[in-house]
Design an enzyme around this catalytic site. Structure first.
Site, PDB file in Angstrom:
ATOM      1  N   ASP A  11       0.710  -1.206   0.088  1.00 32.03           N
ATOM      2  CA  ASP A  11      -0.047   0.101  -0.029  1.00 32.03           C
ATOM      3  C   ASP A  11       0.892   1.200  -0.049  1.00 32.03           C
ATOM      4  O   ASP A  11       2.089   1.113   0.562  1.00 32.03           O
ATOM      5  CB  ASP A  11      -0.877  -0.110   1.200  1.00 32.03           C
ATOM      6  CG  ASP A  11      -1.975   1.321   1.228  1.00 32.03           C
ATOM      7  OD1 ASP A  11      -2.797   1.209   0.400  1.00 32.03           O
ATOM      8  OD2 ASP A  11      -1.547   2.030   1.792  1.00 32.03           O
ATOM      9  N   MET A  24       5.229  10.288  -3.935  1.00 37.96           N
ATOM     10  CA  MET A  24       4.809   9.195  -2.948  1.00 37.96           C
ATOM     11  C   MET A  24       5.565   9.633  -1.631  1.00 37.96           C
ATOM     12  O   MET A  24       6.629   9.845  -1.531  1.00 37.96           O
ATOM     13  CB  MET A  24       5.488   7.702  -3.303  1.00 37.96           C
ATOM     14  CG  MET A  24       4.978   6.651  -2.833  1.00 37.96           C
ATOM     15  SD  MET A  24       5.340   4.953  -3.375  1.00 37.96           S
ATOM     16  CE  MET A  24       7.037   4.993  -3.592  1.00 37.96           C
ATOM     17  N   HIS A 173      -5.219   4.339   6.603  1.00 40.71           N
ATOM     18  CA  HIS A 173      -4.421   5.212   5.517  1.00 40.71           C
ATOM     19  C   HIS A 173      -2.844   5.237   5.929  1.00 40.71           C
ATOM     20  O   HIS A 173      -2.267   6.241   5.529  1.00 40.71           O
ATOM     21  CB  HIS A 173      -5.109   6.318   5.405  1.00 40.71           C
ATOM     22  CG  HIS A 173      -6.309   6.302   4.473  1.00 40.71           C
ATOM     23  ND1 HIS A 173      -6.463   5.718   3.320  1.00 40.71           N
ATOM     24  CD2 HIS A 173      -7.702   6.197   5.145  1.00 40.71           C
ATOM     25  CE1 HIS A 173      -7.510   5.768   2.886  1.00 40.71           C
ATOM     26  NE2 HIS A 173      -8.445   6.321   3.799  1.00 40.71           N
ATOM     27  N   ASP A 178      -2.235  -0.683   6.407  1.00 47.77           N
ATOM     28  CA  ASP A 178      -3.222  -1.224   5.134  1.00 47.77           C
ATOM     29  C   ASP A 178      -2.633  -2.205   4.345  1.00 47.77           C
ATOM     30  O   ASP A 178      -3.396  -2.925   3.724  1.00 47.77           O
ATOM     31  CB  ASP A 178      -3.378  -0.024   4.257  1.00 47.77           C
ATOM     32  CG  ASP A 178      -4.404   1.247   5.088  1.00 47.77           C
ATOM     33  OD1 ASP A 178      -4.925   0.701   6.277  1.00 47.77           O
ATOM     34  OD2 ASP A 178      -4.536   2.478   4.602  1.00 47.77           O
TER      35      ASP A 178
END
Length: 198
Positions: A11, A24, A173, A178
């Site tokens: 994730d 990212m 999150h 996750d």
């Protein structure tokens, strides 16, 4: 006998819709298990994990996307890992975990498209040796559910899945949380006979 696949649930959290213009900010891996074409073998999702928070690669970001993760870009500019160092280290970790298991590493995500897009871009752009998953060794849990559950992709959403397939963990999150949650979903999907269940 051929080496089994070893599934790495992944994730990511990002500050925009696509890599390059946006960054990212974090990613997490959890090893879900292995599959030899006949038998899926579970691994405890906390047995082998990896997590990193990264320095942003640009000044652009979308506040709505950033708000999802709650990560602090200003803090990451100072304390985040350099993308080249983090991606090289993560790629080496994936290869070593797979080597120890005598298996081929396979990237898995729900849904695959978003997380794979970011991770593949970052591995190719920043990691020494590129992607440990090649350019296509990946599994989409959404498609797996649709095929086994005999449903359409538009209905392959967690809200419509049988409760027994879902992890009991909360979707936070946080990329590692996750990834672990998705590892448990993958474990359940790999041993679920959707057609028989219907």
């Amino acid at each position: 006998m051929a080496s089994p696949d070893l599934y790495f649930s992944c994730d990511i959290e990002a500050d925009g819709p696509i890599p390059g213009p946006y960054s990212m900010l974090s990613f997490g891996f959890s090893v879900a298990g292995s599959y030899d074409g006949a038998v899926f073998t579970h691994r405890h999702p906390f047995e082998k994990t990896y997590y990193a928070e990264l320095k942003p690669i640009s000044d652009a970001f979308e506040p709505e996307a950033l708000a999802v993760s709650g990560l602090d870009r200003e803090n990451l500019k100072i304390n985040g890992r350099d993308p080249a160092e983090a991606m090289t280290d993560a790629a080496a970790w994936v290869r070593e975990v797979a080597r120890e298991a005598g298996a081929f590493p396979v990237f898995a995500a729900y849904p695959l498209g978003f997380d794979w897009m970011w991770m593949y871009h970052y591995f190719v752009q920043y990691a020494e040796g590129g992607s440990p998953f090649g350019f296509s060794r990946c599994l989409d849990m959404k498609s797996l559910y649709a095929a086994r559950g005999r449903t359409q992709i538009r209905d392959a959403v967690k809200a419509k899945m049988p409760r027994g397939l879902l992890s009991g963990r909360r979707h936070t999150h946080n990329a590692l949380d996750d990834a672990v949650e998705q590892a448990e979903l993958l474990q359940n999907l790999m041993t679920w006979d959707g057609a028989r269940a219907r």
